[in-house]
Design a protein around this motif. Structure first.
Motif, PDB file in Angstrom:
ATOM      1  N   ALA A  78       0.836  -1.202   0.000  1.00 55.04           N
ATOM      2  CA  ALA A  78       0.000   0.000   0.000  1.00 55.04           C
ATOM      3  C   ALA A  78       0.869   1.249   0.000  1.00 55.04           C
ATOM      4  CB  ALA A  78      -0.918  -0.019   1.222  1.00 55.04           C
ATOM      5  N   MET A  79       1.966   1.201   0.774  1.00 57.20           N
ATOM      6  CA  MET A  79       2.871   2.355   0.844  1.00 57.20           C
ATOM      7  C   MET A  79       3.563   2.556  -0.505  1.00 57.20           C
ATOM      8  SD  MET A  79       5.937   3.054   3.528  1.00 57.20           S
ATOM      9  CE  MET A  79       7.117   2.016   2.703  1.00 57.20           C
ATOM     10  N   ASP A 119       2.476   1.740  -3.396  1.00 56.47           N
ATOM     11  CA  ASP A 119       1.460   2.226  -4.326  1.00 56.47           C
ATOM     12  C   ASP A 119       1.288   3.738  -4.172  1.00 56.47           C
ATOM     13  OD1 ASP A 119      -0.593   2.222  -6.169  1.00 56.47           O
ATOM     14  OD2 ASP A 119      -2.126   1.694  -4.696  1.00 56.47           O
ATOM     15  N   LEU A 120       1.246   4.172  -2.906  1.00 60.11           N
ATOM     16  CA  LEU A 120       1.086   5.596  -2.594  1.00 60.11           C
ATOM     17  C   LEU A 120       2.280   6.407  -3.113  1.00 60.11           C
ATOM     18  CD1 LEU A 120      -1.073   7.053  -0.873  1.00 60.11           C
ATOM     19  CD2 LEU A 120       0.459   6.836   1.064  1.00 60.11           C
ATOM     20  N   LEU A 121       3.472   5.791  -3.040  1.00 60.67           N
ATOM     21  CA  LEU A 121       4.706   6.487  -3.412  1.00 60.67           C
ATOM     22  C   LEU A 121       4.994   6.403  -4.903  1.00 60.67           C
ATOM     23  CD1 LEU A 121       7.027   5.061  -0.626  1.00 60.67           C
ATOM     24  CD2 LEU A 121       6.533   7.487  -0.918  1.00 60.67           C
ATOM     25  N   GLY A 122       4.382   5.448  -5.603  1.00 60.94           N
ATOM     26  CA  GLY A 122       4.770   5.165  -6.984  1.00 60.94           C
ATOM     27  C   GLY A 122       6.163   4.567  -6.998  1.00 60.94           C
TER      28      GLY A 122
END
Lengths: 280, 115
Positions: B100-101, B103-106
């Protein structure tokens, strides 16, 4: 070894074939040992794939792999006769010349063996929950490892997005390391790059990687002081039963808090798009 | 100190993930790991509940957990191509948070499997 309905004599009903570049202790525990010439894994696998389909192979091609034609014929015969075969493979295959293409050749070989009998391929895992990482990434992104999310959707390309390659090329400008110690295991150029960029480490111990990192956070060891789930090598999930209460927070809690701290910042996609406008 | 016995504990040292270990533990350490192999025994017996290390280190100096989380979030957010790597000696729940992290960061996302 376990006895079962179909294998009532346990180990005696099973056949272990060990393939390696040198005769290790495991080779002594196996029924047969094949010594393959270093760097010839891909060739050997491709020859075996051809042989199961009775395609013509030259003696010279076989000889170059270090294994004789008779031995290979005999092995293929045994494999086809087996009721259920498993190909276990490890880092000797994926970290030598050919890298992930060797693993791809083995996976194709296992798939093609199913024309004759049931066969599967399974990577040998060194650490506790690597299989869990594969399963979780497959569930969340559709791919097992070597993923890039920098376009906002997952892309998969081992060799390009796999960590060793990324670090050796110096592509990444910040590394978040959890439950691993690349500072002790990776090639030197990769470690040098980790030391150069800001590295964040989550680990129950101060590791080699922690020593070259900017931020180290001590966490509770999973399965000993932190609860959760771990996957066995054959993808069976197991509940962990911690015996101790750690003074440190769990990995899960720390990662969630870092994620929440990042989520409070403006979205990077709209604010810091990773594209060079003139090239779009 | 009270001695507790944990039946059918799971060992996460290697990929076999044996789930028939009997652990004898007090508040501080595990004293016995029955049915564990030599690797499993050292895994269970070498971890204690002591506070051996500071809760966090920033540039090698002891720091608070809150500060370390904030500094880590800043480094990750400021990076153009962050990398999230490892995830082997941890739980599936933590791995899910890592994805999830990332994904958030790309970010780039990878595990020991690529080795």
């Amino acid at each position: 070894m376990q006895k079962s309905k179909f294998l009532p004599r346990g180990r005696k009903d099973r056949t272990v074939v060990m393939v390696d570049i040198r005769e290790t202790k495991s080779a002594k525990a196996a029924d047969h040992f094949l010594q393959v010439r270093p760097g010839k894994d891909f060739e050997l696998l491709t020859i075996m794939r051809a042989m199961i389909k009775d395609q013509e192979i030259s003696e010279a091609e076989v000889a170059a792999t270090g294994v004789s034609m008779e031995v290979l014929r005999d092995l293929i015969d045994q494999m086809k006769k087996a009721k259920f075969g498993v190909m276990f493979f490890g880092m000797g295959l994926s970290m030598t010349r050919g890298k992930h293409m060797n693993a791809a050749a083995l996976l194709t070989f296992a798939a093609e063996m199913n024309a004759f009998t049931k066969f599967v391929a399974m990577p040998m895992r060194g650490h506790g929950n690597v299989t869990g990482a594969d399963v979780i990434m497959r569930w969340q992104t559709g791919y097992p490892f070597g993923i890039s999310l920098n376009r906002g959707y997952p892309r998969y390309n081992p060799g390009e997005f796999s960590t060793v390659d990324v670090l050796v090329r110096g592509d990444t400008d910040c590394a978040f390391i959890i439950g691993a110690d690349p500072g002790a295991t990776m090639p030197k150029p990769a470690i040098d790059h980790l030391a150069k960029v800001p590295t964040i480490v989550l680990d129950p111990h101060v590791t080699h990687t922690s020593r070259l990192s900017r931020v180290h956070i001590t966490t509770a060891p999973a399965g000993i002081a932190a609860p959760g789930t771990g996957y066995r090598m054959d993808e069976v999930p197991m509940p962990l039963k911690p015996a101790l209460n750690s003074p440190y927070p769990s990995d899960e809690e720390v990662v969630r808090r870092i994620k929440e701290a990042i989520a409070e910042k403006p979205d990077w996609m709209t604010n810091q798009p990773q594209m060079i406008e003139s090239q779009v | 100190m009270e001695l507790k016995v944990i039946e059918n504990a799971t060992c996460t040292f290697c990929g076999c993930v044996c789930d028939d270990i009997e652990l004898h533990a007090d508040d501080m350490r595990i004293h016995q790991a029955k049915r564990a192999c030599i690797l499993g025994k050292s895994w269970f017996l070498n971890h204690t509940a002591e506070k051996k290390y500071p809760e966090a280190l920033i540039d090698g100096q002891p720091a608070s957990l809150d500060d370390a989380i904030q500094v880590a979030a800043n480094y990750l957010y400021d990076a153009d191509m962050p990398l999230v790597y490892g995830m082997s000696n941890t739980t599936c729940e933590a791995q899910k948070e890592c994805v999830a992290m990332a994904d958030l960061l790309g970010a780039l996302l990878d595990s020991h499997t690529s080795l």
